[in-house]
Enzyme design. Sequence first.
Site, PDB file in Angstrom:
ATOM      1  N   HIS A  98      25.108  55.263  42.961  1.00 21.33           N
ATOM      2  CA  HIS A  98      25.937  55.551  44.137  1.00 21.33           C
ATOM      3  C   HIS A  98      26.681  56.849  43.830  1.00 21.33           C
ATOM      4  O   HIS A  98      26.945  57.138  42.658  1.00 21.33           O
ATOM      5  CB  HIS A  98      27.017  54.491  44.356  1.00 21.33           C
ATOM      6  CG  HIS A  98      26.539  53.085  44.508  1.00 21.33           C
ATOM      7  ND1 HIS A  98      26.217  52.284  43.444  1.00 21.33           N
ATOM      8  CD2 HIS A  98      26.372  52.320  45.610  1.00 21.33           C
ATOM      9  CE1 HIS A  98      25.855  51.086  43.876  1.00 21.33           C
ATOM     10  NE2 HIS A  98      25.933  51.084  45.205  1.00 21.33           N
ATOM     11  N   ASP A 101      29.524  56.452  41.399  1.00 20.92           N
ATOM     12  CA  ASP A 101      29.219  56.031  40.017  1.00 20.92           C
ATOM     13  C   ASP A 101      29.184  57.233  39.085  1.00 20.92           C
ATOM     14  O   ASP A 101      29.526  57.124  37.905  1.00 20.92           O
ATOM     15  CB  ASP A 101      27.818  55.389  39.903  1.00 20.92           C
ATOM     16  CG  ASP A 101      27.643  54.206  40.819  1.00 20.92           C
ATOM     17  OD1 ASP A 101      28.643  53.554  41.133  1.00 20.92           O
ATOM     18  OD2 ASP A 101      26.482  53.951  41.213  1.00 20.92           O
TER      19      ASP A 101
END
Length: 440
Positions: A98, A101
């Site tokens: 993501h 992240d």
Amino acid sequence: MTYFNIDKVNYEGPKSNNVFSFKYYNPEEKVGDKTMAEHLRFGVAYWHTFTADLSDPFGVGTAERDWDNLSDMDKAKARVDAIFEFMEKTRIDYFCFHDIDIAPEGATLKESNENLDIIVDLIKEKMDQTGKKLLWNTTNNFTHERFVHGAATSSNAEVFAYAAAKVKKSLEIAKKLGAENFVFWGGREGYESLLNTDMKLELDNLANFLKLAKSYAEEIGYTGQFLIEPKPKEPTTHQYDTDVATSHAFLQKYDLDKTFKFNIEANHATLAGHTFQHELRYARDNDLLGSVDANQGHPLLGWDTDEFPTDVYDTTLAMYEILKNGGLNPGGLNFDAKPRRTSFKQEDLILTHIAGMDTFALGLKVAHKMIEDNFFENIVDEKYKSFAEGIGKKIVEGNTSFKELEEYAFNINEIDNTSDRLEVIKAQMNQYILNINNGD
Ligand code: XUL
Ligand code: CO
């Protein structure tokens, strides 16, 4: 700096006692006409393996990681080094992330994008050096408090715009890094109660959001496969993308069913009250099987436990569906799985992946053998043989009428049904697993 103090993991076969070796996964070994690496296309999930701290609602994070004490951007950079070393050592070719992240969010959207640019450049450099590839990226439009009412389905138009801007950036990253797929999991796209929800407006908005994403991808020339990841509940009480069939109806209604396929997660399937195989089968039958989030739920717990897959029955049946699908490429098997909170050492990251990879490799071998023997196919052909000729054939071909069926029924003396012998099938499946396990 070295993060994992072990050698590259080697295949040592089923008799090895070395926990840092593969017992079944032998990347270059051919199963049928493809190597195991080509069949399985394993991916590491950045969020579970390099970002998460193993906290749960009752306790703080327990994960011991070498990058714990670094400041935000230094931590982000260390994680890039760590994941590429990890992929090299575990022989995993793909990764997934993501946006949040890989880089910390800044005080503004622009600042967040600047952080992303720095880390994405670093990742690109590493990808070019190592040949590792991005299976998919996605956008986290659910963690931050601005997404309290959802993102594309928020009641606040400003949140819709913010979420769109984040997906726009993620699509640019996907293009830059050559992501083979792009995933939409509807994190908070759902509702708590219908007492205050305009479900129709929210679903119309969600469809518009997905169309805008597709049209921006086309505008920038990003051609990766678009995937929806269904999940029935958690975090919202009712998630719109409940399961594959529900999401399929949504895609058909909004004329998006040629644009999207599915990323199917095992633990989401079981939360929806289905087996993993059911979701894979539904998608395969409708030419919608795109990719897989490989994990497993706990049968006694009603939430998304994201365990590493260790159940050979499940991986065998999953690999059966995947092989019958002609594989997953450009999709793959992303380990959307985390070590238990009690497995907190850095080396547990390696050991958990070995367990998952071996379980899928074993499942692949068993499923391949069963297909070679036409095991399930023979059972199903025999079971439905009445539809291969006579009145059954006419039914299948749409070549009959209620009048003709009535006439046929008048002439039936006694209906002769046969036993399914499901228990025998299960026992024979045990034999397949045990025989392959013994190297036979
Ligand atoms: C959440 C989940 C996500 C998606 C990507 O249950 O599975 O991690 O895979 O957003
Ligand atoms: Co997932």
